[in-house]
Write an enzyme that holds these catalytic residues in place. Sequence first.
Site, short mmCIF file in Angstrom:
data_model
loop_
_atom_site.label_atom_id
_atom_site.label_comp_id
_atom_site.label_asym_id
_atom_site.label_seq_id
_atom_site.Cartn_x
_atom_site.Cartn_y
_atom_site.Cartn_z
N HIS A 7 -50.69 -19.01 39.64
CA HIS A 7 -51.12 -20.21 41.07
C HIS A 7 -49.95 -20.63 41.16
CE1 HIS A 7 -50.65 -21.32 36.59
NE2 HIS A 7 -49.94 -22.03 36.90
N HIS A 79 -44.07 -26.01 39.34
CA HIS A 79 -43.47 -24.65 39.44
C HIS A 79 -44.33 -23.75 40.00
CE1 HIS A 79 -47.24 -25.97 36.41
NE2 HIS A 79 -47.16 -24.62 36.70
N GLU A 130 -43.35 -20.88 35.24
CA GLU A 130 -44.46 -20.20 34.51
C GLU A 130 -45.01 -18.64 34.54
OE1 GLU A 130 -48.21 -22.31 34.81
OE2 GLU A 130 -49.13 -21.66 32.54
CO CO Z 1 -49.59 -23.56 35.60
#
Ligand code: CO
Length: 134
Positions: A7, A79, A130
């Site tokens: 994502h 992020h 991430e």
């Molecule tokens: Co995230």
Amino acid sequence: MIGRLNHVAIAVPDLEAATAMYRDTLGAIVSEEQALPEHGVTVVFVELPNTKVELLHPLGEASPIAKFLESNPAGGMHHICYEVSDIIAARDQLIEKGARVLGNGEPKIGAHGNPVLFLHPKDFTGTLMELEQV
Ligand code: CO
């Protein structure tokens, strides 16, 4: 080491407005709001055919998103999340190569119920990274 893009997360000052924009203007499928107190955020997932967009809004006093929104009042990309098959192996390899892992270095359970880690943006072209074990 990194696999699929899981994502892209966007911090938003108004979660309802951002959700409505993705749903009504862009015609995307959006989730219900989900509170993640351990991460200091409320999230909405925008489900796309090939990936997800995560809308992040601060939750609680010490939210990591609050400061970001102070500097980016209109919101902005916060992020990017890549999938890895073994998060501990990925972490150890990255540390060996000089990357910095945020927090205490131990994975937390993320929004999708999988272990996640965050990596220092200064080690990755200014982008907070991430990793999610999938
Ligand atoms: Co995230």
